[in-house]
Write an enzyme that holds these catalytic residues in place. Structure first.
Site, PDB file in Angstrom:
ATOM      1  N   ASN A  10       0.860  -1.181   0.000  1.00 39.71           N
ATOM      2  CA  ASN A  10       0.000   0.000   0.000  1.00 39.71           C
ATOM      3  C   ASN A  10       0.906   1.244   0.000  1.00 39.71           C
ATOM      4  O   ASN A  10       1.672   1.461   0.944  1.00 39.71           O
ATOM      5  CB  ASN A  10      -0.890  -0.038   1.253  1.00 39.71           C
ATOM      6  CG  ASN A  10      -1.815   1.157   1.330  1.00 39.71           C
ATOM      7  OD1 ASN A  10      -1.398   2.281   1.080  1.00 39.71           O
ATOM      8  ND2 ASN A  10      -3.064   0.930   1.682  1.00 39.71           N
ATOM      9  N   HIS A  13       1.087   6.235   1.741  1.00 39.74           N
ATOM     10  CA  HIS A  13       1.850   7.200   2.542  1.00 39.74           C
ATOM     11  C   HIS A  13       3.051   7.785   1.812  1.00 39.74           C
ATOM     12  O   HIS A  13       3.618   8.787   2.276  1.00 39.74           O
ATOM     13  CB  HIS A  13       2.211   6.600   3.896  1.00 39.74           C
ATOM     14  CG  HIS A  13       0.982   6.343   4.720  1.00 39.74           C
ATOM     15  ND1 HIS A  13       0.018   7.319   4.909  1.00 39.74           N
ATOM     16  CD2 HIS A  13       0.513   5.237   5.339  1.00 39.74           C
ATOM     17  CE1 HIS A  13      -0.971   6.826   5.634  1.00 39.74           C
ATOM     18  NE2 HIS A  13      -0.694   5.564   5.902  1.00 39.74           N
ATOM     19  N   HIS A  53      -5.527   3.793  -1.920  1.00 41.99           N
ATOM     20  CA  HIS A  53      -6.852   4.173  -1.431  1.00 41.99           C
ATOM     21  C   HIS A  53      -7.140   5.577  -1.931  1.00 41.99           C
ATOM     22  O   HIS A  53      -6.498   6.538  -1.496  1.00 41.99           O
ATOM     23  CB  HIS A  53      -6.850   4.120   0.103  1.00 41.99           C
ATOM     24  CG  HIS A  53      -8.185   4.403   0.717  1.00 41.99           C
ATOM     25  ND1 HIS A  53      -8.394   4.371   2.074  1.00 41.99           N
ATOM     26  CD2 HIS A  53      -9.396   4.727   0.173  1.00 41.99           C
ATOM     27  CE1 HIS A  53      -9.663   4.648   2.339  1.00 41.99           C
ATOM     28  NE2 HIS A  53     -10.286   4.884   1.196  1.00 41.99           N
ATOM     29  N   ARG A  55      -9.184   8.224  -1.402  1.00 40.53           N
ATOM     30  CA  ARG A  55     -10.143   8.673  -0.385  1.00 40.53           C
ATOM     31  C   ARG A  55     -10.981   9.825  -0.905  1.00 40.53           C
ATOM     32  O   ARG A  55     -10.521  10.627  -1.727  1.00 40.53           O
ATOM     33  CB  ARG A  55      -9.380   9.153   0.865  1.00 40.53           C
ATOM     34  CG  ARG A  55      -8.664   8.067   1.614  1.00 40.53           C
ATOM     35  CD  ARG A  55      -8.081   8.644   2.888  1.00 40.53           C
ATOM     36  NE  ARG A  55      -9.150   9.083   3.750  1.00 40.53           N
ATOM     37  CZ  ARG A  55      -9.639   8.364   4.765  1.00 40.53           C
ATOM     38  NH1 ARG A  55      -9.123   7.201   5.065  1.00 40.53           N
ATOM     39  NH2 ARG A  55     -10.637   8.826   5.490  1.00 40.53           N
ATOM     40  N   ARG A  59      -6.753  12.949   0.690  1.00 42.17           N
ATOM     41  CA  ARG A  59      -5.674  13.404   1.589  1.00 42.17           C
ATOM     42  C   ARG A  59      -4.309  12.893   1.167  1.00 42.17           C
ATOM     43  O   ARG A  59      -3.301  13.456   1.544  1.00 42.17           O
ATOM     44  CB  ARG A  59      -5.966  13.022   3.030  1.00 42.17           C
ATOM     45  CG  ARG A  59      -5.839  11.562   3.350  1.00 42.17           C
ATOM     46  CD  ARG A  59      -5.932  11.311   4.838  1.00 42.17           C
ATOM     47  NE  ARG A  59      -7.259  11.605   5.343  1.00 42.17           N
ATOM     48  CZ  ARG A  59      -7.796  10.990   6.406  1.00 42.17           C
ATOM     49  NH1 ARG A  59      -7.087  10.094   7.078  1.00 42.17           N
ATOM     50  NH2 ARG A  59      -8.997  11.275   6.818  1.00 42.17           N
ATOM     51  N   GLU A  80      -8.543   0.583  -3.172  1.00 46.23           N
ATOM     52  CA  GLU A  80      -9.416   0.668  -1.995  1.00 46.23           C
ATOM     53  C   GLU A  80     -10.324   1.869  -2.186  1.00 46.23           C
ATOM     54  O   GLU A  80      -9.864   2.954  -2.581  1.00 46.23           O
ATOM     55  CB  GLU A  80      -8.586   0.880  -0.727  1.00 46.23           C
ATOM     56  CG  GLU A  80      -7.780  -0.324  -0.333  1.00 46.23           C
ATOM     57  CD  GLU A  80      -6.935  -0.042   0.908  1.00 46.23           C
ATOM     58  OE1 GLU A  80      -7.050   1.063   1.480  1.00 46.23           O
ATOM     59  OE2 GLU A  80      -6.144  -0.905   1.270  1.00 46.23           O
ATOM     60  N   THR A 111     -17.502  -1.669  15.132  1.00 45.47           N
ATOM     61  CA  THR A 111     -16.637  -1.429  16.297  1.00 45.47           C
ATOM     62  C   THR A 111     -15.210  -1.903  16.012  1.00 45.47           C
ATOM     63  O   THR A 111     -14.255  -1.439  16.621  1.00 45.47           O
ATOM     64  CB  THR A 111     -17.168  -2.161  17.537  1.00 45.47           C
ATOM     65  OG1 THR A 111     -17.458  -3.496  17.165  1.00 45.47           O
ATOM     66  CG2 THR A 111     -18.405  -1.497  18.084  1.00 45.47           C
ATOM     67  N   GLU A 161     -10.927  -9.019   3.325  1.00 50.05           N
ATOM     68  CA  GLU A 161      -9.656  -8.608   3.925  1.00 50.05           C
ATOM     69  C   GLU A 161      -9.947  -8.371   5.402  1.00 50.05           C
ATOM     70  O   GLU A 161     -10.705  -7.454   5.749  1.00 50.05           O
ATOM     71  CB  GLU A 161      -9.096  -7.346   3.272  1.00 50.05           C
ATOM     72  CG  GLU A 161      -7.784  -6.924   3.934  1.00 50.05           C
ATOM     73  CD  GLU A 161      -7.062  -5.789   3.217  1.00 50.05           C
ATOM     74  OE1 GLU A 161      -7.171  -5.681   1.972  1.00 50.05           O
ATOM     75  OE2 GLU A 161      -6.382  -5.016   3.917  1.00 50.05           O
ATOM     76  N   HIS A 201      -3.667  -3.981   7.822  1.00 50.35           N
ATOM     77  CA  HIS A 201      -3.762  -2.789   8.679  1.00 50.35           C
ATOM     78  C   HIS A 201      -2.895  -2.960   9.929  1.00 50.35           C
ATOM     79  O   HIS A 201      -3.152  -3.814  10.759  1.00 50.35           O
ATOM     80  CB  HIS A 201      -5.196  -2.457   9.102  1.00 50.35           C
ATOM     81  CG  HIS A 201      -5.322  -1.014   9.518  1.00 50.35           C
ATOM     82  ND1 HIS A 201      -5.719  -0.018   8.652  1.00 50.35           N
ATOM     83  CD2 HIS A 201      -5.046  -0.406  10.682  1.00 50.35           C
ATOM     84  CE1 HIS A 201      -5.710   1.136   9.274  1.00 50.35           C
ATOM     85  NE2 HIS A 201      -5.295   0.933  10.510  1.00 50.35           N
TER      86      HIS A 201
HETATM   87  N1  PXP Z   1      -5.701  -2.657   4.249  1.00 48.56           N
HETATM   88  C1  PXP Z   1      -6.613  -1.655   4.214  1.00 48.56           C
HETATM   89  C2  PXP Z   1      -8.012  -1.984   3.798  1.00 48.56           C
HETATM   90  C3  PXP Z   1      -6.253  -0.342   4.523  1.00 48.56           C
HETATM   91  O1  PXP Z   1      -7.170   0.636   4.468  1.00 48.56           O
HETATM   92  C4  PXP Z   1      -4.909  -0.076   4.857  1.00 48.56           C
HETATM   93  C5  PXP Z   1      -4.444   1.321   5.123  1.00 48.56           C
HETATM   94  O2  PXP Z   1      -5.125   1.913   6.075  1.00 48.56           O
HETATM   95  C6  PXP Z   1      -4.008  -1.132   4.904  1.00 48.56           C
HETATM   96  C7  PXP Z   1      -4.426  -2.413   4.590  1.00 48.56           C
HETATM   97  C8  PXP Z   1      -2.563  -0.916   5.237  1.00 48.56           C
HETATM   98  O3  PXP Z   1      -2.441  -0.489   6.552  1.00 48.56           O
HETATM   99  P1  PXP Z   1      -0.987  -0.022   7.066  1.00 48.56           P
HETATM  100  O4  PXP Z   1      -0.651   1.233   6.311  1.00 48.56           O
HETATM  101  O5  PXP Z   1      -1.197   0.191   8.510  1.00 48.56           O
HETATM  102  O6  PXP Z   1      -0.038  -1.133   6.751  1.00 48.56           O
END
Ligand code: PXP
Length: 250
Positions: A10, A13, A53, A55, A59, A80, A111, A161, A201
């Site tokens: 992913n 960032h 993603h 969004r 962002r 995503e 939750t 997922e 995540h």
């Molecule tokens: N999977 C999903 C559905 C996400 O939205 C994210 C990012 O928030 C990730 C995986 C990757 O998470 P991380 O950046 O914490 O590894």
């Protein structure tokens, strides 16, 4: 020998860092780092897929980032997105290999932090059908509880997922074992229903050891830790190191 677990990187960032300086001018030739360049390096490091993603608040990743990455030869793109008509239309035109439906607004979040599928079955089912009709593999980002897994199965998603965030937050605390057990039960339940099981995540180079004890995993989507590590080692090495974990060699 069982197949290695796939690594979806992913890259959101990388765009977060760019936007910190270049919000409003991200398309400028000076804007860095380039998510496209990051993608190329991640693929060179062994990424099996690239996840972004888009969004609604834009962002980090922007539309033109998604279009440029989708055009790269050989990239398996996992988009995503929120479960909205605009995003569904965008995805149907783009036709990425996969879409993962994720929550963005408060009322869509369980939750666990995953998508509230059980409480909005008709809406999710219509989106899943529209995406599958365009030839896109659809997964739902959900907590590991049985009600959400059953609902994901009922609305026709072939892939889930599982949200590993609660486990990642509990890592190195006494609650971690219970969170891992909940994920294990979720993996087993989803697999019994015939669903493909991905997870993601908050996974990092340390807690990955525990994540890899979970059964039936097909793909892990990992972002923040790889982007952070790449500042020190470069992208290729950061991705290759995580791949080595997934192959069981690290
Ligand atoms: N999977 C999903 C559905 C996400 O939205 C994210 C990012 O928030 C990730 C995986 C990757 O998470 P991380 O950046 O914490 O590894």
């Amino acid at each position: 020998m069982s197949r290695p677990i796939l690594l979806g990187v992913n890259i959101d960032h990388a765009a977060t860092v760019r936007q910190a300086r270049y919000r409003g001018s991200h398309a400028s030739p000076h804007a860095e780092p380039s998510p496209l360049a990051f993608t190329r390096e991640a693929l060179a490091g062994g990424a099996d897929g690239i996840t972004v993603h888009l969004r609604e608040d834009r962002r980090h990743i922007q539309e033109d980032d998604v279009l440029a990455i989708a055009r790269l030869p050989g990239v398996r793109l996992n988009l995503e997105m929120a479960c909205t008509p605009w995003m569904t239309d965008f995805a149907r035109r783009l036709r990425p290999a996969a879409v993962c439906l994720v929550p963005e607004s408060r009322e869509e979040i369980t939750t666990e932090g995953g998508l509230e599928v059980a409480g909005q079955r008709d809406r999710v089912a219509a989106t899943v059908a529209a995406l599958r009709d365009a030839g896109i593999e659809v997964s739902l980002f959900i907590g590991p509880e049985a009600t959400q897994i059953d609902a994901a199965h009922a609305v026709g998603a072939p892939v889930v997922e599982l949200h590993t965030g609660a486990f990642a937050n509990a890592w190195l605390s006494p609650a971690a074992d219970a969170e891992l057990a909940r994920l294990r039960a979720g993996c087993e339940h989803a697999h019994r229903l015939g669903l493909v099981v991905n997870a993601g995540h908050g996974i990092n180079y340390d807690n990955i050891r525990a994540i890899l004890t979970l059964p039936h995993l097909h793909e892990l989507n990992i972002g923040h830790t790889i982007v952070a590590r790449s500042l020190l080692t470069g992208v290729r090495a950061a991705v290759a190191e995580m791949k080595a974990h997934l192959r069981g060699g690290a």
